[in-house]
Write a protein that holds these residues in place. Structure first.
Motif, PDB file in Angstrom:
ATOM      1  N   LEU A  89      21.084  50.402  40.781  1.00 58.42           N
ATOM      2  CA  LEU A  89      20.690  48.997  40.671  1.00 58.42           C
ATOM      3  C   LEU A  89      19.378  48.792  41.416  1.00 58.42           C
ATOM      4  O   LEU A  89      19.295  49.041  42.613  1.00 58.42           O
ATOM      5  CB  LEU A  89      21.780  48.088  41.231  1.00 58.42           C
ATOM      6  CG  LEU A  89      23.141  48.182  40.518  1.00 58.42           C
ATOM      7  CD1 LEU A  89      24.157  47.280  41.199  1.00 58.42           C
ATOM      8  CD2 LEU A  89      23.014  47.853  39.036  1.00 58.42           C
ATOM      9  N   CYS A  92      18.822  42.578  42.095  1.00 57.29           N
ATOM     10  CA  CYS A  92      19.975  41.728  41.837  1.00 57.29           C
ATOM     11  C   CYS A  92      19.587  40.290  42.155  1.00 57.29           C
ATOM     12  O   CYS A  92      19.056  40.014  43.236  1.00 57.29           O
ATOM     13  CB  CYS A  92      21.155  42.165  42.711  1.00 57.29           C
ATOM     14  SG  CYS A  92      22.642  41.160  42.525  1.00 57.29           S
ATOM     15  N   MET A 103      21.426  41.841  37.224  1.00 54.46           N
ATOM     16  CA  MET A 103      20.922  43.038  37.890  1.00 54.46           C
ATOM     17  C   MET A 103      20.082  43.847  36.916  1.00 54.46           C
ATOM     18  O   MET A 103      20.270  43.752  35.709  1.00 54.46           O
ATOM     19  CB  MET A 103      22.093  43.888  38.375  1.00 54.46           C
ATOM     20  CG  MET A 103      23.007  43.155  39.339  1.00 54.46           C
ATOM     21  SD  MET A 103      24.567  44.024  39.652  1.00 54.46           S
ATOM     22  CE  MET A 103      25.406  43.846  38.077  1.00 54.46           C
TER      23      MET A 103
END
Length: 156
Positions: A89, A92, A103
């Protein structure tokens, strides 16, 4: 913020490594005046940092996607802390609407994406969109470019 601050911000978004002399030429100010303005923008928190733009495909992460997640747990702070530990990731955002967070992820293969989505399923329901291309990014909204919400055409 005046027009010079807006011009400086646009120039720095284009090239965060530009020298004060280069910036001065672009905005028609002296290098010391530019240095002073940039320092003030940094001190006031307008400029929050300088970042490298990375071509994810060239570092082995050719698949990028946006993932909306509707968090099932009412202790979302704990979930957000757990999400921050997932290396795939890359950002976010807390958002409004059906999803709680949006995300961006970068992975090396479809099986890796599937594993990521399986891992995210413990936190709630997700919806994933693959990124095909990015026609533009990192630009100032029109209201910051000229200060009145009207686009200025034909100006560099």
């Amino acid at each position: 913020m005046d027009k010079y601050d807006r011009l400086l911000l646009a120039a720095l978004l284009e090239n965060g490594r530009a020298s004060y002399a280069d910036l001065a030429r672009r905005v028609n100010l002296s290098a010391p005046a530019v240095a002073d303005r940039v320092a003030k923008l940094e001190a006031s928190g307008v400029i929050t940092g300088y970042h490298a733009a990375i071509d994810m495909a060239k570092i082995g992460l050719p698949i990028e996607c946006l993932i909306e997640l509707r968090i099932a747990d009412h202790e979302s702070r704990r979930t957000l802390e757990a999400l921050a530990q997932i290396p795939q990731l890359t950002f976010c955002h807390r958002i409004t609407g059906d999803a709680c967070v949006m995300m961006k992820a970068a992975v090396g293969s479809m099986p890796e994406l599937q594993d990521l989505l399986d891992r995210l399923s413990q936190y709630g329901a997700s919806k994933t969109s693959l990124i095909l291309s990015t026609p533009f990014q990192r630009r100032l909204p029109a209201t910051l470019q000229n200060g009145n919400g009207q686009e200025k055409r034909g100006q560099a």
